[in-house]
Design a protein around this motif. Structure first.
Motif, PDB file in Angstrom:
ATOM      1  N   SER A  27       0.769  -1.202  -0.094  1.00 45.64           N
ATOM      2  CA  SER A  27      -0.120   0.126  -0.125  1.00 45.64           C
ATOM      3  C   SER A  27       0.902   1.131  -0.107  1.00 45.64           C
ATOM      4  N   SER A  28       0.306   2.398  -0.304  1.00 41.00           N
ATOM      5  CA  SER A  28       1.023   3.759  -0.264  1.00 41.00           C
ATOM      6  C   SER A  28       1.937   3.746   0.981  1.00 41.00           C
ATOM      7  N   LYS A  63      -2.618  10.588  -4.909  1.00 42.75           N
ATOM      8  CA  LYS A  63      -2.023  10.372  -3.391  1.00 42.75           C
ATOM      9  C   LYS A  63      -0.551  10.641  -3.437  1.00 42.75           C
ATOM     10  N   HIS A  64       0.156  11.383  -2.609  1.00 37.07           N
ATOM     11  CA  HIS A  64       1.454  11.549  -2.698  1.00 37.07           C
ATOM     12  C   HIS A  64       1.993  11.980  -1.149  1.00 37.07           C
ATOM     13  N   LYS A  80       1.283   7.912  -6.112  1.00 40.53           N
ATOM     14  CA  LYS A  80       0.648   7.001  -6.829  1.00 40.53           C
ATOM     15  C   LYS A  80       0.243   7.308  -8.070  1.00 40.53           C
ATOM     16  N   TYR A  98       3.636   3.009  -8.538  1.00 39.13           N
ATOM     17  CA  TYR A  98       4.072   4.366  -7.919  1.00 39.13           C
ATOM     18  C   TYR A  98       5.106   4.945  -8.643  1.00 39.13           C
TER      19      TYR A  98
END
Length: 144
Positions: A27-28, A63-64, A80, A98
């Motif tokens: 996951s991130s 998302k970052h 992401k 990513y």
């Protein structure tokens, strides 16, 4: 999509950064923690990264995570690649879920170290520097 990275009001060119594609099942949050512990960073989740899509005339959010290494003057950005609307930020790098970006004077040195470090990490399926796509040379008509 039109992509222009702005850090502290300064426009960044491709000569100032290294872009790395990462394919992983993490996951991130887990990936950010793995990077933090293996590469001595302090990536933190920030407001979504905004990217304007010229064709669709709309903004897409990704998302970052971000960290600035004050000593090295090096920006570290984990983004992401696919958002919740199933839109890819880097369409020419869709196999990577990513994107990691280094921005700073010694970005090329640290990108190589980063790739070497994470090539051996469990759950990182693939990691590779993404080169800037070369624009095709325009055809020139010749007359005899």
């Amino acid at each position: 999509m039109s992509k222009k990275l702005e850090i502290a009001g300064t426009n960044i060119s491709h000569k100032d950064l290294s872009i790395i594609g990462i394919m992983t099942s993490l996951s991130s949050f887990s990936l950010a923690q793995t990077i933090n512990s293996n590469f001595q960073t302090n990536l933190k989740l920030l407001k979504d990264f905004e990217c304007w899509d010229n064709k669709a005339e709309e903004t897409h959010l990704f998302k970052h995570y971000y960290y600035f290494n004050e000593q090295l003057k090096l920006h570290n950005i984990l983004i992401k690649n696919k958002n919740s609307e199933d839109v890819d930020l880097f369409t020419h790098a869709q196999k990577y879920n990513y994107i990691f970006v280094f921005v700073g004077r010694d970005h090329s040195i640290y990108s190589k170290e980063f790739i070497d470090c994470f090539a051996k990490v469990e759950n990182i399926n693939s990691i590779k520097q993404i080169k800037k796509k070369k624009k095709p040379k325009p055809e020139v008509e010749s007359y005899d």
